[in-house]
Design a protein around this motif. Sequence first.
Motif, mmCIF file in Angstrom:
data_model
loop_
_atom_site.group_PDB
_atom_site.id
_atom_site.type_symbol
_atom_site.label_atom_id
_atom_site.label_comp_id
_atom_site.label_asym_id
_atom_site.label_seq_id
_atom_site.Cartn_x
_atom_site.Cartn_y
_atom_site.Cartn_z
ATOM 1 N N ALA A 126 0.852 -1.187 0.000
ATOM 2 C CA ALA A 126 0.000 0.000 0.000
ATOM 3 C C ALA A 126 0.890 1.239 0.000
ATOM 4 C CB ALA A 126 -0.901 -0.010 1.224
ATOM 5 N N LYS A 171 3.662 2.204 2.726
ATOM 6 C CA LYS A 171 3.828 1.069 3.636
ATOM 7 C C LYS A 171 4.760 0.033 3.023
ATOM 8 C CE LYS A 171 -0.649 1.434 5.966
ATOM 9 N NZ LYS A 171 -1.857 0.696 6.402
ATOM 10 N N SER A 227 -5.178 -10.413 9.072
ATOM 11 C CA SER A 227 -5.830 -9.293 8.392
ATOM 12 C C SER A 227 -6.688 -9.737 7.211
ATOM 13 C CB SER A 227 -4.789 -8.279 7.927
ATOM 14 O OG SER A 227 -3.850 -8.898 7.070
ATOM 15 N N LYS A 281 -12.089 -4.579 1.762
ATOM 16 C CA LYS A 281 -12.147 -3.376 2.591
ATOM 17 C C LYS A 281 -11.244 -2.308 1.990
ATOM 18 C CE LYS A 281 -12.483 -6.330 6.712
ATOM 19 N NZ LYS A 281 -11.863 -6.644 8.028
ATOM 20 N N SER A 282 -11.462 -1.074 2.388
ATOM 21 C CA SER A 282 -10.638 0.013 1.860
ATOM 22 C C SER A 282 -9.164 -0.206 2.185
ATOM 23 C CB SER A 282 -11.116 1.359 2.407
ATOM 24 O OG SER A 282 -11.097 1.349 3.822
ATOM 25 N N GLU A 283 -8.897 -0.822 3.319
ATOM 26 C CA GLU A 283 -7.498 -1.070 3.692
ATOM 27 C C GLU A 283 -6.833 -2.168 2.869
ATOM 28 O OE1 GLU A 283 -10.168 -1.024 5.758
ATOM 29 O OE2 GLU A 283 -9.950 -2.501 7.376
ATOM 30 N N ASP A 284 -7.582 -2.822 1.990
ATOM 31 C CA ASP A 284 -6.988 -3.795 1.078
ATOM 32 C C ASP A 284 -6.432 -3.118 -0.174
ATOM 33 O OD1 ASP A 284 -9.721 -5.992 1.868
ATOM 34 O OD2 ASP A 284 -7.674 -6.097 2.652
ATOM 35 N N THR A 285 -6.664 -1.830 -0.314
ATOM 36 C CA THR A 285 -6.136 -1.101 -1.462
ATOM 37 C C THR A 285 -4.617 -1.158 -1.475
ATOM 38 O OG1 THR A 285 -8.024 0.408 -1.596
ATOM 39 C CG2 THR A 285 -5.937 1.180 -2.520
ATOM 40 N N ALA A 286 -4.062 -1.637 -2.590
ATOM 41 C CA ALA A 286 -2.615 -1.827 -2.695
ATOM 42 C C ALA A 286 -2.296 -2.366 -4.089
ATOM 43 C CB ALA A 286 -2.125 -2.823 -1.640
ATOM 44 N N THR A 293 -7.971 -1.332 -6.035
ATOM 45 C CA THR A 293 -8.469 -0.140 -5.352
ATOM 46 C C THR A 293 -9.872 -0.428 -4.837
ATOM 47 O OG1 THR A 293 -7.203 1.284 -6.836
ATOM 48 C CG2 THR A 293 -8.942 2.319 -5.525
ATOM 49 N N SER A 324 -14.745 3.070 -0.573
ATOM 50 C CA SER A 324 -15.646 2.906 0.583
ATOM 51 C C SER A 324 -16.934 3.672 0.379
ATOM 52 C CB SER A 324 -14.957 3.360 1.860
ATOM 53 O OG SER A 324 -14.498 4.685 1.712
#
Length: 115
Positions: free
Chosen positions: A40, A43, A62, A86-91, A112, A115
């Motif tokens: 991401a 990160k 996760s 989830k939005s946090e899977d964007t990478a 991408t 949300s």
Amino acid sequence: QVQLVESGGGLVQAGGSLRLSCAASGRSLNANSMGWYRQAPGKPREVVAFITDTGIMNYPDSVKGRFTISRDNAKNTVYLQMNSLKSEDTAVYYCNTFPSRADYWGKGTLVTVSS
């Protein structure tokens, strides 16, 4: 020279699904454990799934219960089914052997999640 080409990424709404593919060429990787990784923005790259040559799979907390890794040795291809995104899977998602080899990284495929 091994080449790994990832595909299947795209834009998806939260809660949606995507299936990523990783096609290997150059030599067979059937005897290797294979992994999916992601990075991401801002990160470090992290592993999100790996599968051994005998089909044993492992996931970090996760993504456990949402992602499924599989392989088709006849096609020298590895897959990552991603559900309940989830939005946090964007990478950017990559495949590689597990552990990874520096000379095997491909360009990845961007996922991408909106949300």
